[in-house]
Write a protein that holds these residues in place. Sequence first.
Motif, PDB file in Angstrom:
ATOM      1  N   MET A   1       0.852  -1.181   0.000  1.00  0.00           N
ATOM      2  CA  MET A   1       0.000   0.000   0.000  1.00  0.00           C
ATOM      3  C   MET A   1       0.896   1.242   0.000  1.00  0.00           C
ATOM      4  SD  MET A   1      -3.201  -1.089   0.245  1.00  0.00           S
ATOM      5  CE  MET A   1      -4.354  -0.095   1.127  1.00  0.00           C
ATOM      6  N   ILE A   2       0.478   2.234  -0.777  1.00  0.00           N
ATOM      7  CA  ILE A   2       1.190   3.510  -0.813  1.00  0.00           C
ATOM      8  C   ILE A   2       0.178   4.640  -0.639  1.00  0.00           C
ATOM      9  CG2 ILE A   2       3.068   2.664  -2.271  1.00  0.00           C
ATOM     10  CD1 ILE A   2       1.710   4.127  -4.610  1.00  0.00           C
ATOM     11  N   HIS A   3       0.665   5.754  -0.159  1.00  0.00           N
ATOM     12  CA  HIS A   3      -0.186   6.934  -0.064  1.00  0.00           C
ATOM     13  C   HIS A   3      -0.216   7.637  -1.411  1.00  0.00           C
ATOM     14  CE1 HIS A   3       0.208   6.804   4.403  1.00  0.00           C
ATOM     15  NE2 HIS A   3      -1.037   7.202   4.271  1.00  0.00           N
ATOM     16  N   ALA A   4      -1.390   8.081  -1.815  1.00  0.00           N
ATOM     17  CA  ALA A   4      -1.569   8.885  -3.015  1.00  0.00           C
ATOM     18  C   ALA A   4      -2.647   9.914  -2.701  1.00  0.00           C
ATOM     19  CB  ALA A   4      -1.970   8.010  -4.191  1.00  0.00           C
ATOM     20  N   PHE A   5      -2.861  10.818  -3.625  1.00  0.00           N
ATOM     21  CA  PHE A   5      -3.861  11.868  -3.438  1.00  0.00           C
ATOM     22  C   PHE A   5      -4.894  11.770  -4.551  1.00  0.00           C
ATOM     23  CE2 PHE A   5       0.003  13.136  -1.399  1.00  0.00           C
ATOM     24  CZ  PHE A   5      -0.456  13.487  -0.141  1.00  0.00           C
ATOM     25  N   LEU A   6      -6.134  11.597  -4.158  1.00  0.00           N
ATOM     26  CA  LEU A   6      -7.242  11.442  -5.090  1.00  0.00           C
ATOM     27  C   LEU A   6      -7.881  12.800  -5.345  1.00  0.00           C
ATOM     28  CD1 LEU A   6      -9.334   9.756  -6.662  1.00  0.00           C
ATOM     29  CD2 LEU A   6     -10.524   9.394  -4.492  1.00  0.00           C
ATOM     30  N   LEU A   7      -7.979  13.169  -6.617  1.00  0.00           N
ATOM     31  CA  LEU A   7      -8.602  14.431  -7.002  1.00  0.00           C
ATOM     32  C   LEU A   7     -10.104  14.213  -7.159  1.00  0.00           C
ATOM     33  CD1 LEU A   7      -8.444  17.378  -7.944  1.00  0.00           C
ATOM     34  CD2 LEU A   7      -7.967  16.509 -10.245  1.00  0.00           C
ATOM     35  N   VAL A  64      -3.423   3.333  -1.686  1.00  0.00           N
ATOM     36  CA  VAL A  64      -3.632   2.659  -2.967  1.00  0.00           C
ATOM     37  C   VAL A  64      -2.810   1.382  -2.964  1.00  0.00           C
ATOM     38  CG1 VAL A  64      -3.357   2.836  -5.455  1.00  0.00           C
ATOM     39  CG2 VAL A  64      -4.001   4.849  -4.145  1.00  0.00           C
ATOM     40  N   LYS A  65      -3.425   0.307  -3.343  1.00  0.00           N
ATOM     41  CA  LYS A  65      -2.738  -0.975  -3.396  1.00  0.00           C
ATOM     42  C   LYS A  65      -1.869  -1.024  -4.645  1.00  0.00           C
ATOM     43  CE  LYS A  65      -3.741  -5.808  -2.665  1.00  0.00           C
ATOM     44  NZ  LYS A  65      -4.816  -6.793  -2.477  1.00  0.00           N
ATOM     45  N   GLU A  66      -0.582  -1.250  -4.452  1.00  0.00           N
ATOM     46  CA  GLU A  66       0.336  -1.335  -5.585  1.00  0.00           C
ATOM     47  C   GLU A  66      -0.026  -2.551  -6.439  1.00  0.00           C
ATOM     48  OE1 GLU A  66       4.595   0.084  -4.932  1.00  0.00           O
ATOM     49  OE2 GLU A  66       3.975  -0.654  -2.954  1.00  0.00           O
ATOM     50  N   GLY A  67       0.038  -2.377  -7.754  1.00  0.00           N
ATOM     51  CA  GLY A  67      -0.269  -3.469  -8.658  1.00  0.00           C
ATOM     52  C   GLY A  67      -1.741  -3.714  -8.843  1.00  0.00           C
ATOM     53  N   GLU A  71      -3.723   3.874 -12.136  1.00  0.00           N
ATOM     54  CA  GLU A  71      -2.664   4.751 -12.598  1.00  0.00           C
ATOM     55  C   GLU A  71      -2.488   5.900 -11.621  1.00  0.00           C
ATOM     56  OE1 GLU A  71      -1.173   7.136 -16.546  1.00  0.00           O
ATOM     57  OE2 GLU A  71      -3.033   6.022 -16.611  1.00  0.00           O
ATOM     58  N   ILE A  72      -1.236   6.135 -11.235  1.00  0.00           N
ATOM     59  CA  ILE A  72      -0.920   7.236 -10.332  1.00  0.00           C
ATOM     60  C   ILE A  72      -0.012   8.189 -11.094  1.00  0.00           C
ATOM     61  CG2 ILE A  72       0.098   7.933  -8.139  1.00  0.00           C
ATOM     62  CD1 ILE A  72      -0.533   5.126  -7.104  1.00  0.00           C
ATOM     63  N   TYR A  73      -0.478   9.425 -11.278  1.00  0.00           N
ATOM     64  CA  TYR A  73       0.266  10.427 -12.038  1.00  0.00           C
ATOM     65  C   TYR A  73       1.363  11.047 -11.182  1.00  0.00           C
ATOM     66  CZ  TYR A  73      -3.769   9.980 -15.081  1.00  0.00           C
ATOM     67  OH  TYR A  73      -4.754   9.483 -15.896  1.00  0.00           O
ATOM     68  N   ASP A  74       2.477  11.387 -11.826  1.00  0.00           N
ATOM     69  CA  ASP A  74       3.585  12.026 -11.111  1.00  0.00           C
ATOM     70  C   ASP A  74       3.421  13.465 -10.989  1.00  0.00           C
ATOM     71  OD1 ASP A  74       5.097   9.777 -10.477  1.00  0.00           O
ATOM     72  OD2 ASP A  74       5.969   9.738 -12.467  1.00  0.00           O
TER      73      ASP A  74
END
Length: 74
Positions: A1-7, A64-67, A71-74
């Motif tokens: 799991m990684i942290h991401a930001f959902l728009l 967010v679960k990796e794999g 899609e996670i944008y940079d």
Amino acid sequence: MIHAFLLMVYLGIGDDRRLISGDMYFRDIRTCNFFAKELSKRYSTYAVMDKRDRATAYCVPKYVKEGAGIEIYD
């Protein structure tokens, strides 16, 4: 799991508010906030704009679960 930001992007206000986008993930909060700011810009004032056209956009931290095919944008 990684942290991401959902728009999250909404149109309308009050009971007329509806989610129009909730599937864009970003690695960096600054990038997410940039797109939130740009998507919520309007070239009129809220006083004369139809309330259905008022946009609200903001970023929400999510795990967010990796794999998982997201899609996670940079």
